[in-house]
Design an enzyme around this catalytic site. Structure first.
Site, PDB file in Angstrom:
ATOM      1  N   ASP A  44       2.463   0.619   8.146  1.00 41.80           N
ATOM      2  CA  ASP A  44       1.481  -0.416   7.879  1.00 41.80           C
ATOM      3  C   ASP A  44       0.385  -0.313   8.964  1.00 41.80           C
ATOM      4  OD1 ASP A  44       0.467  -3.030   7.013  1.00 41.80           O
ATOM      5  OD2 ASP A  44       1.324  -3.755   8.890  1.00 41.80           O
ATOM      6  N   ASP A  46      -2.437  -3.242   9.942  1.00 41.86           N
ATOM      7  CA  ASP A  46      -2.735  -4.462  10.696  1.00 41.86           C
ATOM      8  C   ASP A  46      -1.483  -5.057  11.322  1.00 41.86           C
ATOM      9  OD1 ASP A  46      -5.571  -4.769  10.211  1.00 41.86           O
ATOM     10  OD2 ASP A  46      -5.056  -5.192   8.129  1.00 41.86           O
TER      11      ASP A  46
HETATM   12  P1  TMP Z   1      -1.712  -4.823   6.434  1.00 44.20           P
HETATM   13  O1  TMP Z   1      -0.952  -4.550   5.197  1.00 44.20           O
HETATM   14  O2  TMP Z   1      -2.455  -3.618   6.935  1.00 44.20           O
HETATM   15  O3  TMP Z   1      -0.909  -5.466   7.511  1.00 44.20           O
HETATM   16  O4  TMP Z   1      -2.916  -5.883   6.060  1.00 44.20           O
HETATM   17  C1  TMP Z   1      -2.711  -7.166   5.616  1.00 44.20           C
HETATM   18  C2  TMP Z   1      -3.089  -8.235   6.605  1.00 44.20           C
HETATM   19  O5  TMP Z   1      -4.434  -8.669   6.413  1.00 44.20           O
HETATM   20  C3  TMP Z   1      -2.208  -9.449   6.369  1.00 44.20           C
HETATM   21  O6  TMP Z   1      -1.472  -9.766   7.531  1.00 44.20           O
HETATM   22  C4  TMP Z   1      -3.185 -10.558   6.047  1.00 44.20           C
HETATM   23  C5  TMP Z   1      -4.489 -10.083   6.587  1.00 44.20           C
HETATM   24  N1  TMP Z   1      -5.690 -10.649   5.914  1.00 44.20           N
HETATM   25  C6  TMP Z   1      -6.673 -11.238   6.705  1.00 44.20           C
HETATM   26  O7  TMP Z   1      -6.534 -11.285   7.933  1.00 44.20           O
HETATM   27  N2  TMP Z   1      -7.794 -11.752   6.101  1.00 44.20           N
HETATM   28  C7  TMP Z   1      -7.987 -11.706   4.743  1.00 44.20           C
HETATM   29  O8  TMP Z   1      -9.006 -12.166   4.246  1.00 44.20           O
HETATM   30  C8  TMP Z   1      -6.959 -11.098   3.940  1.00 44.20           C
HETATM   31  C9  TMP Z   1      -7.119 -11.048   2.449  1.00 44.20           C
HETATM   32  C10 TMP Z   1      -5.847 -10.578   4.565  1.00 44.20           C
HETATM   33 MG    MG Z   2       0.598  -5.820   8.772  1.00 44.11          MG
END
Ligand code: TMP
Ligand code: MG
Length: 295
Positions: A44, A46
């Protein structure tokens, strides 16, 4: 503690918890014997490859990098912040089931992407916005990315964030190596370079399994690599390897960044190694060195 685990002193870090150290040892042993040619890494982005916090301040996700940038109007920033304050607590709420959260996560992503599309974001502004952001990869990232490249181990970054933004983060860090493939939400720009939509099927936090199954070609190419190291920070990340063919061994490492007490048991039940409030890639790096026999 058992012998192979002793070979990896990082597993004795205070941040490390394991449901079944014996199973971890057996899996590590099998993966080391099979060697780097049989390995693929699926991670993953974030809050897994990037830091959750730095000096007590939250670090941005791909979406937050845009949300906090000068490309977004004040009015739109306020709306995006409201969405975050509404839906992030739902994302990490351990009292709700995935079935209950799923439609709400689709709602979050859909509303956020609609707002971003209204902002006339220019493709040629993304690099500067990433440069000016507080995005930070976890400590030890260079060793992680360089080691995988040097060992010819494919790295799939599977993200419900924004592909264009995450590519820019790793490009600017100098680690966007040729062994990397990204599955994510990519922006669709018109001929003048202005954002008009997002491409393809939406990837949100709880449909990575469907995303994996749509990309059979990638996993077909890697079919000789039947051992997987998976890195995630959400329970939704556990399904990222569902498309892997001929899977033999999988070791799942989960970062537990937030709401630790409420969520620890569910992470211990599903991830083999849980890293509590650990802002580094020390454990994945030590495991990779061990598996590839290059320590
Ligand atoms: P990931 O799969 O790379 O971890 O990304 C998803 C992350 O993004 C999740 O923890 C929620 C976050 N997110 C935001 O911070 N702002 C947003 O507007 C959206 C739709 C998701
Ligand atoms: Mg994540």
């Amino acid at each position: 503690m058992t012998s192979h685990i002793k070979m990896i002193p990082e597993l004795s870090k205070e941040s490390v918890s394991m449901r079944d150290p014996q199973r971890v040892e057996e899996t590590l042993n099998s993966m080391r014997q099979a060697g780097p040619n049989t390995l693929q890494v699926i991670s993953d982005f974030d809050m897994t490859l990037t830091r959750f916090a730095h000096n007590g301040k939250r670090c941005p996700t791909c979406h937050n990098i845009l949300d906090n940038s000068k490309l977004i109007s004040e009015e739109c920033k306020a709306k995006l912040k409201d969405l975050l304050n509404t839906y992030y607590p739902i994302e990490i709420d351990s009292s709700r089931s995935v079935d209950e959260k799923l439609p709400l996560m689709v709602e979050w992503w859909t509303k956020a992407h609609d707002l971003l599309v209204q902002q006339q974001i220019r493709k040629d502004r993304l690099a500067i916005v990433v440069e000016e952001s507080d995005a930070m990869l976890r400590d030890g990232y260079r060793q992680f990315f360089d080691h995988l490249r040097d060992q010819d181990v494919p790295l799939l970054i599977f993200s419900a964030g924004i592909g264009d933004v995450l590519e820019e983060v790793i490009r600017q860090a100098g680690v966007f190596h040729p062994n990397i493939k990204v599955f994510s939400n990519y922006m669709d720009f018109d001929e003048s370079g202005v954002l008009r939509a997002f491409k393809g099927e939406l990837i949100h936090i709880y449909n990575k399994r469907e995303g994996a199954l749509l990309n059979t070609g990638h996993f077909q190419e890697l079919r000789a690599r039947h051992n997987v190291l998976l890195l995630g920070d959400s329970l939704g990340d556990l399904t990222m390897a569902d498309g892997v063919q001929n899977l033999e061994n999988i070791l799942k490492i989960g970062y537990l960044n937030d709401k630790v007490e409420e969520r620890k048991q569910s992470y211990l039940n599903t991830y083999d190694i849980v890293l509590v409030k650990d802002e580094t890639l020390d454990v994945p790096n030590a495991i990779l060195s061990y598996i590839t026999g290059s320590q």
